[in-house]
Design a protein around this motif. Structure first.
Motif, PDB file in Angstrom:
ATOM      1  N   ASP A 173     -28.360   3.713 -62.380  1.00 11.02           N
ATOM      2  CA  ASP A 173     -28.293   2.387 -61.763  1.00 11.02           C
ATOM      3  C   ASP A 173     -29.512   1.600 -62.239  1.00 11.02           C
ATOM      4  O   ASP A 173     -30.639   1.869 -61.806  1.00 11.02           O
ATOM      5  CB  ASP A 173     -28.268   2.492 -60.241  1.00 11.02           C
ATOM      6  CG  ASP A 173     -27.932   1.175 -59.570  1.00 11.02           C
ATOM      7  OD1 ASP A 173     -28.722   0.229 -59.720  1.00 11.02           O
ATOM      8  OD2 ASP A 173     -26.878   1.090 -58.909  1.00 11.02           O
ATOM      9  N   VAL A 176     -31.940   0.008 -59.565  1.00 18.36           N
ATOM     10  CA  VAL A 176     -32.874   0.929 -58.913  1.00 18.36           C
ATOM     11  C   VAL A 176     -34.042   1.243 -59.842  1.00 18.36           C
ATOM     12  O   VAL A 176     -35.208   1.280 -59.426  1.00 18.36           O
ATOM     13  CB  VAL A 176     -32.149   2.222 -58.493  1.00 18.36           C
ATOM     14  CG1 VAL A 176     -33.148   3.260 -57.988  1.00 18.36           C
ATOM     15  CG2 VAL A 176     -31.120   1.923 -57.416  1.00 18.36           C
ATOM     16  N   TYR A 278     -30.438  -0.113 -50.355  1.00 22.66           N
ATOM     17  CA  TYR A 278     -29.569  -0.601 -51.427  1.00 22.66           C
ATOM     18  C   TYR A 278     -28.396   0.352 -51.641  1.00 22.66           C
ATOM     19  O   TYR A 278     -27.236  -0.071 -51.765  1.00 22.66           O
ATOM     20  CB  TYR A 278     -30.392  -0.744 -52.701  1.00 22.66           C
ATOM     21  CG  TYR A 278     -29.562  -0.919 -53.954  1.00 22.66           C
ATOM     22  CD1 TYR A 278     -28.989  -2.144 -54.269  1.00 22.66           C
ATOM     23  CD2 TYR A 278     -29.336   0.167 -54.799  1.00 22.66           C
ATOM     24  CE1 TYR A 278     -28.208  -2.296 -55.403  1.00 22.66           C
ATOM     25  CE2 TYR A 278     -28.561   0.023 -55.940  1.00 22.66           C
ATOM     26  CZ  TYR A 278     -28.002  -1.210 -56.244  1.00 22.66           C
ATOM     27  OH  TYR A 278     -27.229  -1.350 -57.377  1.00 22.66           O
ATOM     28  N   VAL A 279     -28.654   1.650 -51.681  1.00 23.78           N
ATOM     29  CA  VAL A 279     -27.582   2.622 -51.906  1.00 23.78           C
ATOM     30  C   VAL A 279     -26.602   2.620 -50.742  1.00 23.78           C
ATOM     31  O   VAL A 279     -25.365   2.632 -50.927  1.00 23.78           O
ATOM     32  CB  VAL A 279     -28.181   4.031 -52.122  1.00 23.78           C
ATOM     33  CG1 VAL A 279     -27.087   5.103 -52.132  1.00 23.78           C
ATOM     34  CG2 VAL A 279     -28.953   4.085 -53.428  1.00 23.78           C
ATOM     35  N   ALA A 292     -24.247  -2.609 -57.927  1.00 29.27           N
ATOM     36  CA  ALA A 292     -24.056  -2.068 -56.584  1.00 29.27           C
ATOM     37  C   ALA A 292     -22.589  -1.791 -56.299  1.00 29.27           C
ATOM     38  O   ALA A 292     -22.246  -0.808 -55.628  1.00 29.27           O
ATOM     39  CB  ALA A 292     -24.613  -3.032 -55.540  1.00 29.27           C
ATOM     40  N   LEU A 295     -21.297   1.689 -57.527  1.00 29.75           N
ATOM     41  CA  LEU A 295     -21.979   2.906 -57.077  1.00 29.75           C
ATOM     42  C   LEU A 295     -20.969   3.933 -56.588  1.00 29.75           C
ATOM     43  O   LEU A 295     -20.038   3.611 -55.842  1.00 29.75           O
ATOM     44  CB  LEU A 295     -22.955   2.592 -55.937  1.00 29.75           C
ATOM     45  CG  LEU A 295     -24.394   2.227 -56.312  1.00 29.75           C
ATOM     46  CD1 LEU A 295     -25.170   1.851 -55.059  1.00 29.75           C
ATOM     47  CD2 LEU A 295     -25.074   3.372 -57.028  1.00 29.75           C
ATOM     48  N   SER A 299     -23.798   8.846 -58.187  1.00 32.53           N
ATOM     49  CA  SER A 299     -24.884   8.002 -58.692  1.00 32.53           C
ATOM     50  C   SER A 299     -25.806   7.547 -57.566  1.00 32.53           C
ATOM     51  O   SER A 299     -27.037   7.502 -57.718  1.00 32.53           O
ATOM     52  CB  SER A 299     -24.298   6.788 -59.424  1.00 32.53           C
ATOM     53  OG  SER A 299     -23.485   6.026 -58.551  1.00 32.53           O
ATOM     54  N   GLY A 300     -25.218   7.222 -56.404  1.00 34.51           N
ATOM     55  CA  GLY A 300     -26.061   6.783 -55.302  1.00 34.51           C
ATOM     56  C   GLY A 300     -26.961   7.887 -54.783  1.00 34.51           C
ATOM     57  O   GLY A 300     -28.146   7.682 -54.524  1.00 34.51           O
ATOM     58  N   LEU A 304     -31.067   8.208 -55.076  1.00 40.01           N
ATOM     59  CA  LEU A 304     -31.772   8.369 -53.808  1.00 40.01           C
ATOM     60  C   LEU A 304     -32.667   9.612 -53.836  1.00 40.01           C
ATOM     61  O   LEU A 304     -33.761   9.617 -53.258  1.00 40.01           O
ATOM     62  CB  LEU A 304     -30.752   8.477 -52.673  1.00 40.01           C
ATOM     63  CG  LEU A 304     -31.316   8.378 -51.251  1.00 40.01           C
ATOM     64  CD1 LEU A 304     -32.026   7.051 -51.047  1.00 40.01           C
ATOM     65  CD2 LEU A 304     -30.192   8.540 -50.234  1.00 40.01           C
TER      66      LEU A 304
END
Length: 566
Positions: A173, A176, A278-279, A292, A295, A299-300, A304
């Protein structure tokens, strides 16, 4: 009780911060195979962290989203477990390699310091308090160890590992990754601002520790005087006051160190929280900014998990930033010792021959000190086997002449010859100071310090010739009677006779005696003078600095010296 700069023993000077930084980079820096291995292992740990995060995210994604069973994800679980094991091994390798480099560098610095102090000679280190020197040689050198073992490799890893983690996060991402890279520079900026105060406090702490060591050493050596003057309580209060000041300085340093860690934790927590928000908002479909909307759980969760690991190397750097401040403070204390000039090293062919019969000779020798010229055009020749008395009041340069003959000082002009060569050659002179050095141990042991390979019979012969047996025979264990440090248990005259016997045992062709009878009564002084006479009777040469008229009885030559006038 407030502690001022004038309290306690006077410590040596400290180097300027820029000079200390240069000294630290020269002695504690530099590349080595061990440091390269430590940094490489740290980079391996960073790669393992990235692999772990991706593996854990994939396992969760497979079970939750793809409806795979735990058994179907067994290969991924095994891979993550292997990465965890490899990460632990690499961390152990990193700490071991960096620790070994630190021990080697610390040993090298301490050996170089002791060699430099030995090369500087007693005349140049006399201005330094013994406890101050000991504190710098032990505590200040040890303070550089954590800087080498922790801060130096972490300084590289704090740049390389976040870069790798940030790139991995950006591949999943890019928004991020951009957030992480934007927030990263704020941390070292505020760490630097806080670090300036830490360096100043660390420098003060090192100075206070050296001064406290001097105060405590002085009180220990003066216990007898404190007892006689009923001043034990006052000395105890002074030591306690210095201890409290040292404790307060230590706590000030720790407060600043914790502050730097708190600054990093704050910015790291804000950045990680922003990534988490954000995630979460992206997975719930509440955000459509950039990537976003695309996601996935994999990936999120991956970004994280990577976000805290992005700041982990910086967090460790903040933990070890105090080590850098402590090392700079120690470097300010050590750098001046390495600037002390060495004793003059001259080859025998550099000295001009004064005749084969001369035990010592000075030709047009001049010597200046900070307050003015002490000696001017000094000239004399001492034949072998004779005694020269340097006669004059205090301050006329008698001790300076002895230091010149011993090679501890170099003249401004002129040249000196000792025993057919240049001064300062090993075994060319024996030294008798006003307060002879006597170690804790037996009388025989202290005499044997003059020549460690001497036999018991040779030690007893030296004791007999120099009058030590005259009083040792009445002691409980004779020459094996144990005495304390500094000659505790012996009178002043007895201690001097032990020192003369030690000088006799060295077999040096020239003996230098500085006020050997100072502070002794007539009988004790007479016994010391008789011991000195023995040296001349055995063919040794003797140069005595004194204003004791009784020494003229053994002197073949008297060199009168006038007090220096400013």
């Amino acid at each position: 009780m407030a502690i001022t700069e004038d309290d306690g023993a006077a410590g040596g000077k400290a180097a300027a911060p820029a000079q200390a930084a240069q000294w630290l980079a020269r002695h504690a820096g530099g590349r080595s195979a061990g440091m390269t291995l430590a940094v490489g292992a740290g980079l391996g740990v960073g790669l393992c962290v990235i692999g772990q995060a991706m593996g854990i995210a994939w396992i969760v994604h497979s079970v939750v989203t793809l409806d795979l069973s735990v058994m179907q994800t067994a290969p991924s679980i095994a891979a993550v477990a292997a990465l965890m094991l490899l990460r632990g091994l690499l961390q152990y390798l990193q700490q071991r390699a960096a620790g070994r480099v630190s021990q080697q560098r610390i040993g090298g610095i301490r050996s170089a310091l002791l060699a430099h102090l030995h090369a500087a000679g007693p005349a140049r280190i006399a201005q330094w308090h013994q406890a101050d020197l000991a504190s710098r040689a032990v505590h200040a050198v040890d303070a550089i160890g954590p800087y080498i073992a922790h801060y130096r490799p972490q300084r590289v890893l704090a740049v390389a590992v976040p870069l790798l983690v940030g790139i991995a996060a950006a591949l999943h991402d890019w928004l991020v990754g951009l957030l992480l890279f934007v927030s990263a520079p704020l941390i070292p900026l505020f760490m630097t601002l806080v670090g300036w105060g830490a360096e100043r406090l660390s420098t003060r702490f090192e100075k206070q520790r050296a001064r406290a060591a001097g105060v405590f050493g002085d009180r220990i050596r003066g216990l007898l005087s404190l007892r006689l003057f009923n001043a034990e309580d006052q000395a105890t209060r002074q030591v306690r006051a210095f201890s409290n000041e040292l404790r307060k300085d230590s706590m000030r340093v720790l407060r600043v160190a914790f502050l730097s860690s708190a600054v990093l934790e704050f910015f790291a927590a804000v950045a990680v929280a922003a990534v988490a928000i954000y995630v979460g908002m992206g997975l719930l479909g509440y955000l459509e900014i950039g990537p976003a909307g695309a996601l996935s759980l994999y990936s999120g969760l991956c970004v994280l998990l990577l976000a805290p690991e992005f700041f982990a190397p910086l967090r460790q750097l903040a933990t070890h930033y105090h080590d850098r401040a402590a090392a700079l403070g120690a470097a300010e204390q050590l750098a001046p010792l390495f600037e002390l000039p060495a004793m003059p090293a001259r080859h025998s062919e550099d000295a001009r021959a004064a005749g084969a019969h001369a035990a010592a000779a000075c030709h047009a020798v001049s010597l200046s000190r900070t307050h003015g010229r002490v000696l001017h055009d000094l000239a004399f020749e001492l034949p072998r086997g004779q005694c020269l008395l340097l006669w004059g009041p205090s301050g006329c340069g008698k001790t300076s002449i002895l230091h010149l003959l011993a090679g501890h000082l170099a003249p401004d002009t002129g040249h000196i010859e000792v025993a057919g060569g240049a001064p300062g050659r090993p075994g060319s002179v024996a030294w008798l100071g006003q307060r002879p050095f006597l170690a804790r141990g037996s009388i025989a042991h202290n005499i044997g310090l003059g020549r460690v390979q001497a036999s018991r019979a040779e030690i007893e012969e030296a004791a007999r010739r120099c009058g030590v047996l005259d009083f040792a025979a009445a002691l409980p264990d004779g020459l094996d009677t144990r005495i304390g440090e500094g000659g505790i248990g012996l009178s002043g005259g007895q201690a001097q006779r032990v020192a003369v016997a030690r000088a006799w045992l060295t077999q040096a062709p020239l003996t230098l005696a500085d006020e050997a009878t100072n502070g002794l009564d007539r009988d004790a002084a007479a016994s010391v003078i008789q011991a000195l006479r023995t040296l001349c009777e055995d063919g040794r040469s003797l140069v005595v600095a004194s204003h004791d008229p009784d020494l003229k009885a053994i002197a073949d030559h008297v060199l009168p010296l006038a007090a220096w006038q400013p």
